[in-house]
Each structure stands twice: as structure tokens, then as C-alpha cells.
Design a protein around this motif. Structure first.
Motif: not given
Lengths: 320, 320
Positions: A10-12, A18-23, A117-120, A280-288
Motif C-alpha cells: 500500500i502507498d499511503v 493505492k494498494g495491490a497484491v503482488v505475486t 526511487g527503489l522501484a525506479e 522522466v520516471a518510467e513507473l509514474g504514480s505506480e512506483a510507490g
């Protein structure tokens, strides 16, 4: 029957989460968005969202090995306590302990921009880069500083406050109580406020950006924003000597109207050294949440899985 | 007969070099100073000084296990190459390889200010501190940024250029080609130049400092220097969140005339966060060779020895 490991992420944010379940193989099997309601107990709301994500994961027969939750503010990363987060109205909230207790899961917490930053670095515009600065320009400005492969957190988890470095002596007032801060000029809030002051018309920042090239007032506040932003990146470059600078957040919608003046201003503001490339960041607002999932897998002993992740698999799912 | 391990250490500056033979228990048995002659081959001169230090060490029956040499400029720390050092007129000098070949010794090279930071961390004002900024204010200004116990070097070894961050838009010209840089105002060269412009009297910076409190021109340029320096430390604090800020170099001779306005300006320039404490470096101009000796012992597999060193033993010997 084998079970597939998964994490909850979850990115608060101050206005939504925004939240996700990731395998384990980097597929988001559930992605959800919820409003952040300042009138309710935000920690309890996060715990509720984690429980609903966990239920969704179990419905798909996934083995939930942990959760990652990232927030803005000053974080004590060792203890998982949010020391201060102004837009969540949190002070000394032992977030990791509270969420672990509420969910019965191992929980890891992180700073939203440092985790982006870690995600990018894993999957995006800083892939394979050990020294970079990610600057996120939304309503305000924050930065993830990565040096020698590791994020700079600082003594109290408060590193990266690029939005408040003093850029204009005796400049315009900032909400922080100082004046002349970078984000007074070069942020969504700053742009909208300065455009309104100049034109008499109140518009959201994205509408100011949409008027570039056909509205002299928009052009003027944008040009001033670019000048201050470029000088702020000069400062970051001189102090940290990054291989690459990555820009994220709402301003990136401006495209070349952002990149061209920033690149030119950065090159012009450096003397004996060359300017690092600006991307430009590639993951946009999903990076969190992607970064939060990575933190959770790392913490659960699955760090090796991250090397197999691809942006395509992570971003290919329908994102609300 | 047992032999005592020792290293050779040299701190190379633009006007002079300081060298020492240091034993494993942190005693300097020889300390020497030589002028830096820009008309001669500086690398050959350093090699000659290393050979004379080695001969002095052998005279005392010491076992020389390596040498540490630190220099200003941009260093590629992995290869030991000085990419650029303006005041030595070096460009792409493979210093480590040249000195190792000339002396037959294992040689480790480092950046002078970052190595001084290591010395202050081991034995001085940043003892036991994992996150700090050491700002050395001499003719110019440079900084060692230490985060999570490790010095920030950056992509090309050029991190820490605090002297050239832009502080005053459209400000006075800097020797670097830009204008309004921090060291235009807050350095020895800047202070002397600005005092001469205001008073019509050319004095070295230390004489300007000596006139504080009884010369309005000196007071004015000093006050402006303190304001710019404090704002620069605000920037460093917001970006890096250090536990402590350590000030070194010639300006520290001003004592409270330095510390009081810097502390006040730093506190006044920060909004929601407290100011880190500001201390004076404890090893002064000896930090470079002490750090070089530490690098050499580390590199020779004697890292454990550094924990036994004391400032008293290192600084107790007569220093030229």
C-alpha cells in the motif's frame, strides 16, 4: 499443491491510497485505490485495506508472506515509526507495530519517495544506476537521493527535502514558514498560486501547464518554475554527483516543456563539470506500491525474486 | 625481533604537502611538510617524499605496509585516478598506479576532504556519528558528506562541492565561471576580495577576521558570509539530515564569531525540523594525513588497529 508467495503493498497518500497484491514473479493480481479520509483513523483504515487485500489474495490461493506500506513524512526506518507526516496529521505513530498487530502479518514500512526511487532503480528510469536523484514534483516537491546503491535517509529519516531548500533570498512565502523555498516556485501548488496571482484566474496546475505556449502568464510562471528547478538540480548535482536525474510526478505531463528548459538550465548552471542526463520516471504514480511490494519481498527473504520482475508484468494489469 | 607495522601518509595541497610515518598504534614517528612547486612534476615530488618517509621509517626499524595519499579534486576512487584537480593542474592522472610503481609499495589514494571526514569520524568532532557533514572553509569551500557511515563520492568522485552551490541568483562572479556561488561570499578568498572591494584595503582573510568588532567593513562582509554559509548549511541539512555539522579550515579561527551566527542562521532557516548541532573540527589541518594513514592501514588489512588510535597520540608529536 504448491502455493505461490505474494505480498500486500500500500502507498499511503494525503488524498488517496493505492494498494495491490503482488505475486513473487511480479504480477499484481489485485490493484485497488481508496480515498484517504482525514476525518477517520487512517491507521485503522490502512489495516482494514490490508485485511481486504489479504482476503483477496487467499481467494486466489496465494500465500501472503508479508506486507509493505509506504507513507510520506519523516520516518524512523529502524523502528518503523512515522515521526511526522503533515498531510496525514501523524506524529510519532508506530506504524509498523500497529499494522503488524492489526493484521497478524510481517509488515515493513518505508518512505514513499525513497521507495519510489527503489522501484525506479529496480525496473524504471534508474535501472542499474547506483547514484541518482529522483525528484517528484506534485503538489509539493520531494526527492529520493541514492548514493552508491543505497537511499540516503539521514539521522531522523528526513533526508531529501529538496522542496524546501532556500533558492531565492527574500523570496515569496512558503507554507513551511520560510520564504524562497524551491517548491514556492517549482511545484503544482506554487505554479497554481503564482498563476492566480499574476492572471487573477484560479486554475489547477495541470490546466496552467495545458495553457503553455498560448497564455503569457502561464508561460511566465512556468519559465520561473523551470529556472528555480534547474538551479535546485544544480545544487543536487554539485553535492551528490549523480549519474542520472529522474523527474517524476505531475509536472512530467508537460513533456519537453519540462525537460528542455531543465536540461538547458542545469547545463548552464554547472561550470567545470558536465550535467547528468535528466530522464522522466518510467513507473509514474505506480512506483510507490511497486516499491512497497519489493520491500516486503526483500524483508520476507525473497530478494532474489526482484530480479525477475518486469515493468510490463507490473504495469500491464488494469490500474484504477 | 618483532617489527612494528607502519604506513606512510601524505596530504597533497595546492601550496604545501604534509607527510607522516604512522605506526600501527597511531603514533606519528615522523611528520614533515614540503612546499608544492607547480613548476615541477608534482607526482614525481610525491614519490620522492614517499621514498624519504620510507627511509626514515626503516631507520626506525619499522615495517612499512603501505602508503596513503590524499589530494583535492575529482577522484575516481575505484581506479585511483585523479580525473581533475585544478590547483595541481592535473587531468586524468593515474596517481595510485604511478606512486605504486615509483615506490614499490601498496598505495591507496583518497580525496582530501572526504579523508579528513574519515579522520574526524574516527577520532574527532564526528566520533561515532554515522550521518554528518564536514565543511572545510579555507581559500575555497568543500564538504565531506557522510551518510549511514559512508562517504558520498558520487558517480565521478565529484560529490561535496558545497562551495559552488548557487546561493544568490544574479550574485557576484565566481572564479568557476558561475555567479552567486556559496564560496563567492563565504570563503577566505571571497572574504578578502569583498573586503578589498568595500574598504579599498587588500588584506588576507585572517586579517579581516582579526578586525571583526572594530572595523565596520570587516563586520559587514563577515555578516554576509555567515548568512550565505548558514543558508548553505540549511540546504545540506534539508537534503542529508545530518546528525552533526562539523566546520573545519581557516574560518574556525574566528571561534564564536563563526559559530554563533551560523547556529542562529541555521536554526532560523529551518521550519518544521530542528537544527543539527554545529561543531568545530578537532583535528584541524592534521585531519588529511591522519585520514590517509587510516586508509593505508585499512587497505593493508589492519582496520582493527584504528580503534586503538587517540587524538592525543596522533597530535601529541611536534607538528611542523
Amino acid at each position: 499443491m504448491t502455493t505461490t508467495p505474494a505480498v500486500l503493498a500500500i502507498d499511503v497518500g494525503g488524498t488517496s491510497m493505492k494498494g495491490a497484491v503482488v505475486t513473487r514473479d511480479g504480477r499484481p493480481v489485485v490493484v485497488e485505490r481508496w480515498p484517504t479520509d482525514p476525518a477517520t483513523d487512517t491507521v485503522a483504515a490502512i489495516a482494514g485495506h490490508l485485511r481486504s487485500l489479504a482476503a483477496a489474495a487467499r481467494d486466489q490461493h496465494l500465500d501472503v508472506v508479508g506486507a509493505g506500506v509506504v507513507t510520506p513524512g519523516m520516518l524512523d526506518e529502524a523502528s518503523g515509526t512515522v515521526v511526522y507526516a503533515s498531510n496525514l496529521d501523524w506524529r510519532d505513530v508506530p506504524l509498523r507495530a500497529l499494522l503488524a498487530e492489526a493484521t497478524g502479518l510481517p509488515v515493513v514500512t518505508g518512505h514513499d519517495v525513497r521507495t519510489a526511487g527503489l522501484a525506479e532503480q529496480l525496473l524504471g528510469a534508474a535501472r542499474g544506476v547506483e547514484d541518482f536523484v529522483l525528484v517528484t514534483i506534485g503538489t509539493g516537491v520531494a526527492a529520493a537521493l541514492v548514493t552508491d546503491g543505497r537511499p540516503v535517509t539521514g539521522d531522523g529519516g528526513a533526508a531529501g527535502e529538496l522542496g524546501h531548500i532556500p533558492m531565492v533570498p527574500g523570496g515569496e512565502a512558503c507554507t513551511c514558514g520560510q520564504s524562497g523555498c524551491l517548491e514556492v516556485y517549482a511545484s503544482g501548488a506554487g505554479l497554481a498560486r503564482r498563476y492566480a496571482a499574476l492572471s487573477g484566474v484560479s486554475l489547477p496546475a495541470e490546466d496552467v501547464v495545458a495553457r503553455l505556449g498560448r497564455d503569457a502568464d502561464a508561460d511566465r510562471v512556468w519559465a520561473e518554475a523551470m529556472q528555480v528547478l534547474a538551479q535546485g538540480l544544480v545544487t543536487a548535482t554539485l553535492l551528490l554527483d549523480p549519474t542520472t536525474i529522474v523527474l517524476g510526478g505531475g509536472f512530467t505531463a508537460a513533456g519537453d516543456a519540462l525537460l528542455e528548459p531543465v536540461r538547458a538550465g542545469l547545463a548552464a548552471g554547472l561550470a567545470w563539470r558536465s550535467a547528468p542526463p535528466v530522464r522522466v520516471a518510467e513507473l509514474g504514480s505506480e512506483a510507490g506500491w511497486i516499491g512497497a511490494a519489493a520491500l516486503a519481498f526483500r524483508s520476507a527473504g525473497h530478494a532474489d525474486a526482484l530480479g525477475t520482475w518486469t515493468p510490463h508484468a507490473l504495469l500491464g494489469a488494469p490500474i484504477p
